[in-house]
Structure formats: C-alpha cells, structure tokens
Scaffold this motif. Sequence first.
Motif, PDB file in Angstrom:
ATOM      1  N   CYS A  22      -1.781   5.430  -2.016  1.00 23.45           N
ATOM      2  CA  CYS A  22      -0.791   4.592  -1.341  1.00 23.45           C
ATOM      3  C   CYS A  22       0.365   4.361  -2.303  1.00 23.45           C
ATOM      4  O   CYS A  22       0.196   3.690  -3.327  1.00 23.45           O
ATOM      5  CB  CYS A  22      -1.399   3.270  -0.904  1.00 23.45           C
ATOM      6  N   TRP A  36      -7.055  -2.434  -0.312  1.00 19.07           N
ATOM      7  CA  TRP A  36      -7.364  -1.555   0.813  1.00 19.07           C
ATOM      8  C   TRP A  36      -8.165  -2.318   1.853  1.00 19.07           C
ATOM      9  O   TRP A  36      -9.053  -3.117   1.509  1.00 19.07           O
ATOM     10  CB  TRP A  36      -8.168  -0.345   0.341  1.00 19.07           C
ATOM     11  N   TYR A  37      -7.843  -2.066   3.098  1.00 16.53           N
ATOM     12  CA  TYR A  37      -8.541  -2.631   4.240  1.00 16.53           C
ATOM     13  C   TYR A  37      -8.894  -1.487   5.172  1.00 16.53           C
ATOM     14  O   TYR A  37      -8.350  -0.381   5.046  1.00 16.53           O
ATOM     15  CB  TYR A  37      -7.655  -3.640   4.979  1.00 16.53           C
ATOM     16  N   ARG A  45      -9.978  -5.793  11.463  1.00 14.06           N
ATOM     17  CA  ARG A  45      -9.658  -5.228  10.156  1.00 14.06           C
ATOM     18  C   ARG A  45     -10.441  -5.989   9.100  1.00 14.06           C
ATOM     19  O   ARG A  45     -10.502  -7.222   9.118  1.00 14.06           O
ATOM     20  CB  ARG A  45      -8.160  -5.310   9.889  1.00 14.06           C
ATOM     21  N   TYR A  94      -6.056   1.071   5.574  1.00  6.84           N
ATOM     22  CA  TYR A  94      -4.706   0.561   5.344  1.00  6.84           C
ATOM     23  C   TYR A  94      -4.584   0.038   3.919  1.00  6.84           C
ATOM     24  O   TYR A  94      -5.500  -0.643   3.432  1.00  6.84           O
ATOM     25  CB  TYR A  94      -4.391  -0.592   6.295  1.00  6.84           C
ATOM     26  N   CYS A  95      -3.462   0.309   3.282  1.00  6.71           N
ATOM     27  CA  CYS A  95      -3.226  -0.337   1.994  1.00  6.71           C
ATOM     28  C   CYS A  95      -2.300  -1.537   2.197  1.00  6.71           C
ATOM     29  O   CYS A  95      -1.539  -1.599   3.163  1.00  6.71           O
ATOM     30  CB  CYS A  95      -2.674   0.630   0.961  1.00  6.71           C
ATOM     31  N   ASN A  96      -2.416  -2.452   1.280  1.00  3.96           N
ATOM     32  CA  ASN A  96      -1.684  -3.708   1.350  1.00  3.96           C
ATOM     33  C   ASN A  96      -1.128  -4.025  -0.030  1.00  3.96           C
ATOM     34  O   ASN A  96      -1.789  -3.770  -1.033  1.00  3.96           O
ATOM     35  CB  ASN A  96      -2.622  -4.824   1.816  1.00  3.96           C
ATOM     36  N   ASN A 109       3.547  -9.990   2.041  1.00  7.89           N
ATOM     37  CA  ASN A 109       2.590  -8.901   2.240  1.00  7.89           C
ATOM     38  C   ASN A 109       3.204  -7.758   3.026  1.00  7.89           C
ATOM     39  O   ASN A 109       3.880  -7.962   4.030  1.00  7.89           O
ATOM     40  CB  ASN A 109       1.359  -9.414   2.988  1.00  7.89           C
ATOM     41  N   TYR A 110       2.924  -6.547   2.551  1.00 12.25           N
ATOM     42  CA  TYR A 110       3.349  -5.341   3.248  1.00 12.25           C
ATOM     43  C   TYR A 110       2.139  -4.458   3.497  1.00 12.25           C
ATOM     44  O   TYR A 110       1.179  -4.451   2.711  1.00 12.25           O
ATOM     45  CB  TYR A 110       4.395  -4.579   2.427  1.00 12.25           C
ATOM     46  N   TRP A 111       2.220  -3.699   4.590  1.00 17.69           N
ATOM     47  CA  TRP A 111       1.122  -2.823   4.994  1.00 17.69           C
ATOM     48  C   TRP A 111       1.607  -1.391   5.161  1.00 17.69           C
ATOM     49  O   TRP A 111       2.741  -1.160   5.579  1.00 17.69           O
ATOM     50  CB  TRP A 111       0.529  -3.285   6.324  1.00 17.69           C
TER      51      TRP A 111
END
Length: 121
Positions: A22, A36-37, A45, A94-96, A109-111
């Motif tokens: 990511c 990571w989610y 999620r 998904y990365c955060n 926070n960004y995804w």
Amino acid sequence: QVQLVESGGGLVQAGGSLRLSCATSGSIFRINAMGWYRQAPGNQREWVAIIPTGGRTRYADSVKGRFTISRDNAKNTVYLQMNSLKPEDTAVYYCNADVLLPDGRIGVNYWGQGTQVTVSS
C-alpha cells in the motif's frame, strides 16, 4: 489530496502466501500509523494489523503468527506478508493511514480502494 493505492492481491491455494503493498502519496505532514483491514462478503470490516510510527506492531488473533506488517518510511509504503493462508482469510483487504496534515489536522484517516484476496481450499 492523499491517496492510498493497494496491490498484491490475488488467488492462492490454502497454505500459500501473498504480499500486499500500500503506497501513500499526497500532502502529509506525518503518518501516525498504518494498518490493514479486511471485509469478507456479508461481514463487517475487521481490523487485521497495525504498525504505529515508533510503536509496536499489533495483530488480530486470527492472523497472529501468520501475517507480518511492515513499513518503508522512505516510501510511505506499508506491506502485509501473509503466510499459511486459509480459506477464511478470503476478503477484500484495505489499507488505512492515520495522518497529521500540513494544516494541523490530526487523526485524519484515509483508505485505499481495496484488493481482493481469495484463498481456495
């Protein structure tokens, strides 16, 4: 504009490995943590792993001992090495990023857009 772009997902047999990446770009003053989610069909999620800046990595019990999160601070990139994959690991990952912006806003926070991981039995 801050962007997170994931890559590395795919189809793998049970017991196999994948490495997710990511990359973060845009105007960021400091990254406080990256994580990571994942979200499986019909499920909420869920958190998988986190790597705070200067802190200790933490993992969900379901992946502990199999997954490893790491960061390349020079590239603002986070990785998730996934070994001994199981069918129940199948999900969109998904990365955060939790960041401090140049204007002083903290905890923003960004995804990423997500990358599919499918583990066949």
